[in-house]
Scaffold this active site. Structure first.
Site, short mmCIF file in Angstrom:
data_model
loop_
_atom_site.label_atom_id
_atom_site.label_comp_id
_atom_site.label_asym_id
_atom_site.label_seq_id
_atom_site.Cartn_x
_atom_site.Cartn_y
_atom_site.Cartn_z
N SER A 17 44.26 -6.04 -2.72
CA SER A 17 45.45 -6.07 -3.58
C SER A 17 46.06 -4.67 -3.68
O SER A 17 45.40 -3.68 -3.34
CB SER A 17 45.02 -6.56 -4.98
OG SER A 17 46.09 -6.55 -5.90
N TYR A 162 40.06 5.34 -19.43
CA TYR A 162 40.70 5.43 -18.11
C TYR A 162 41.00 6.89 -17.77
O TYR A 162 40.74 7.34 -16.66
CB TYR A 162 41.99 4.59 -18.14
CG TYR A 162 42.67 4.41 -16.80
CD1 TYR A 162 42.17 3.54 -15.84
CD2 TYR A 162 43.85 5.09 -16.50
CE1 TYR A 162 42.81 3.37 -14.62
CE2 TYR A 162 44.50 4.93 -15.29
CZ TYR A 162 43.98 4.06 -14.34
OH TYR A 162 44.62 3.88 -13.14
N VAL A 197 52.99 1.41 -11.38
CA VAL A 197 53.49 0.67 -10.22
C VAL A 197 52.99 -0.78 -10.36
O VAL A 197 51.82 -0.99 -10.73
CB VAL A 197 52.93 1.27 -8.89
CG1 VAL A 197 53.46 0.50 -7.69
CG2 VAL A 197 53.27 2.75 -8.78
#
Ligand SMILES: NC(=O)c1ccc[n+]([C@@H]2O[C@H](COP(=O)([O-])OP(=O)(O)OC[C@H]3O[C@@H](n4cnc5c(N)ncnc54)[C@H](O)[C@@H]3O)[C@@H](O)[C@H]2O)c1
Length: 304
Positions: A17, A162, A197
């Site tokens: 992906s 993250y 994105v």
């Protein structure tokens, strides 16, 4: 730097992906042998069929990049099948948010496992193989690209888990670049730092292993998820654009790869905070409504 990709081998993690898949597509178009790695079998099968139809020689393996033994078996198989890879894309990653103290041990283990340990394994297993090939063949060219994020250069709030994983990948890759330069002129490294994105990243939970299952999401984690969904969904730069930048950077031996160079203004502010010993600047200073709304929802959530 790689000057000619034809007949060379690429190892791509997260190839089912997003950026991994788009890089595989460019690799196939350039005549590369492809090692496709992903934890999601169905996406991997689709990518394998597509790349084979495009004429590439493909080794596709369902591997969890955070797992040392699985990565070691993969590396041995790559060496036996294609020899040392020329392009290694340590790219598999997952997203997660929430106030930094609200993440569970399982959250930390999952995100650091994929985003950081996945890169560590790719680097520790493939770099020596590439260096050995470079020693044996003066024409060997190799390049390692690790996927970090703008979150590896900034510290946006409510996504500390993250940020930590991606800052570590930036640090690891800058050091890798310097270390490689000490020992070889034939192999180098780059770090990919995308901004938002549209890919599968905001649905990362789809690949979370059962043994690191999530607790019910906390209020701040839900808020973080909604903000990421919105930001990723509104991105105008596409995953194929980013993949093209990756190949351009390898050909130009360019270290930092940015999808949205305009976001670097915030990096400059952060670095000036660091150098001047200033307290961290409000990340919402140029978008106060967004900061106010995040504060209101977090404080409202805490009160309820
Ligand atoms: N999309 C963005 O806005 C953005 C921004 C900055 C950084 N990134 C980074 O880009 C990288 C690629 O993500 P993407 O945006 O293409 O998302 P994506 O979800 O479309 O692709 C990631 C792939 O990684 C795979 N994966 C997840 N866990 C894995 C594991 N344990 N082992 C092997 N494969 C695994 C997934 O199955 C998926 O196919 C990630 O490291 C991500 O953190 C993305």
């Amino acid at each position: 730097m790689i000057t000619n990709f034809k007949g060379k081998t690429a190892v791509l993690t997260g190839a089912g992906s997003g950026f991994g898949l788009e890089c595989a597509r460019i690799g196939a178009a350039r005549g590369m042998n492809l090692v496709l790695v992903d934890v999601q079998q169905e996406a991997l099968d689709k990518a394998e069929a597509e790349m084979k139809a495009a004429g590439a020689k493909v080794l596709a393996r369902r591997v969890d990049v955070s797992d040392a033994a699985q990565m070691e078996a993969l590396a041995a198989e790559v060496k036996a099948t294609f020899g040392a890879p020329h392009f290694v894309f340590n790219n598999a990653g997952v997203g997660a948010g929430g106030l930094v103290w609200e993440n569970s041990v399982a959250d930390w283990q999952w995100v650091l496992g994929v985003n950081l340990w996945g890169v560590i394994h790719g680097v520790r297993l493939f770099t020596p193989m590439m260096l050995e090939a470079a020693k044996a063949d003066p024409s060997f060219e190799g390049h390692i690209v690790n996927t970090a994020s703008m979150a590896g250069l900034l510290t946006p709030p409510n996504m500390g888990i993250y940020n930590v994983s991606k800052h570590a990948v930036v640090s690891l890759t800058e050091t890798l670049y310097q270390d490689l330069a000490l020992v070889s002129d034939q192999i180098s490294a780059s770090v990919l730092c995308p901004f938002f994105v549209a890919t599968g990243i905001s649905h990362s939970e789809r690949n979370r292993p059962a043994h690191l299952a999530a607790q019910p999401l906390t209020a701040s984690q839900k808020i973080g998820q909604a903000m990421t969904d919105k930001a990723v969904g509104s991105g105008k730069v596409t995953a194929p654009d980013v993949a093209q930048k990756v190949f351009d950077a390898i050909a130009a031996n360019q270290f930092y790869i940015y999808s949205h160079p305009h976001a670097l203004g915030s990096v400059q502010v952060r670095l000036e905070d660091v150098v001047q010993g200033r307290n961290p600047t409000d990340p919402f200073a140029h978008k106060p409504e967004l900061g106010a709304s995040l504060k209101a929802s977090l404080r409202g959530a805490a009160a309820s």
